[in-house]
Each structure stands twice: as C-alpha cells, then as structure tokens.
Design a protein around this motif. Structure first.
Motif, PDB file in Angstrom:
ATOM      1  N   LYS A  72       0.862  -1.180   0.000  1.00  0.00           N
ATOM      2  CA  LYS A  72       0.000   0.000   0.000  1.00  0.00           C
ATOM      3  C   LYS A  72       0.897   1.229   0.000  1.00  0.00           C
ATOM      4  N   THR A  73       0.372   2.298  -0.595  1.00  0.00           N
ATOM      5  CA  THR A  73       1.083   3.571  -0.573  1.00  0.00           C
ATOM      6  C   THR A  73       0.093   4.695  -0.314  1.00  0.00           C
ATOM      7  N   SER A  74       0.579   5.763   0.245  1.00  0.00           N
ATOM      8  CA  SER A  74      -0.254   6.951   0.416  1.00  0.00           C
ATOM      9  C   SER A  74       0.050   7.968  -0.679  1.00  0.00           C
ATOM     10  N   SER A 133       3.253   2.508   2.711  1.00  0.00           N
ATOM     11  CA  SER A 133       2.635   2.589   4.027  1.00  0.00           C
ATOM     12  C   SER A 133       2.388   1.220   4.637  1.00  0.00           C
TER      13      SER A 133
END
Length: 155
Positions: A72-74, A133
């Motif tokens: 996941k990434t923000s 994240s």
C-alpha cells in the motif's frame, strides 16, 4: 487480425512446446511449411507471439522460495508511480508485478533461494522506495498448479 482455428492451434502447440520444428507444426495443423511459416510470422508481427523462451526448473536452481508481496502507498502521484515501477521492475527476483484494485495497491510475486534472501530483497525494496505505508508478505508452502499456457479458445 482475427485468429482462426489454425492460428489458435499453432499458438497452443507453441506455448506447450516451443521447440517444435516448422515441419512438425505444419503437419499438426494440416498445412505445408510455407503457409505455416507465413502464419507464424504474422502471429509474431502482430504481437501474439512475444518471445520464445526456455522455462527453467526453479527447484534445480535452488530458487523455490516464493513470496507474494502486497503493498500500500499513500502517494499516488505520477512521479512516485514512475519511480516505483522502474525500481521494482529492475529487481530480478520480482517475477510478476501488478497494480491492483481492492485493499492493496500493488502485488508482486518474488522468487528467491530462502528466507534470508527474501529478507535481503525486502530491505533493498523498502530502502529504494519511499512512501510505502504497508508491505505484507505471504509465502507459498507448496505449488499446486503452475502453468505459462494461456487458455486459448476457452470462454
């Protein structure tokens, strides 16, 4: 180009045995060699045949530790995406790499020798890409089915 029955037969034969000679292929689809060669050339030119490769034994090469890594990434900016894709694509351990819909943004299949090698890969990954994240890994216990053959002619 629309594929007919013979084109599909040729593709199916080749993806199951890329070493078949032109004569063997032509015989199996009931063509002479010249029209068979022309069909193969057109399938290559149109991009249906991307490349011909040898499939190696991961077990014999001591590369049978398989991890599925979900990330996941923000940061969803174009610049971050380009850097991320370029960086991950350069890791030879990454066999497959996808942008996903759902809970995780990306997923990759990683093949290495053992957990120590996976840990080294993991450290290089998280140190090379800022903005992750959540990185979650699961490990394959036993391969049940593995194929590179696409389901040509199926629904």
């Amino acid at each position: 180009m629309s594929l007919d029955k013979i084109d599909k037969q040729l593709l199916s034969l080749l993806q199951n045995d890329g070493t078949l000679s032109l004569n063997d292929l032509a015989e199996r689809v009931n063509l002479t060699t010249t029209p068979c060669w022309k069909r193969l050339k057109k399938l290559e030119d149109e991009g249906y045949i991307e490349k011909r490769v040898a499939l190696l034994s991961a077990e014999k090469l001591d590369l049978s530790f398989i991890a599925f890594v979900q990330l996941k990434t923000s940061d969803h900016s174009e610049g971050w995406y380009h850097h991320f894709v370029t960086t991950v694509s350069d890791f030879p351990e990454v066999m497959e790499f996808y942008r996903m819909a759902g809970e995780y943004d990306y997923m990759m299949k990683v093949v290495v020798k053992d957990m120590k090698c996976f840990d080294e890969f993991y450290k290089r990954l998280v140190n090379s890409v800022k903005g992750l994240s959540n990185v979650t890994s699961t490990f394959a216990m036993e391969p049940i089915k593995y194929t590179t053959a696409l389901p040509i002619g199926e629904c």
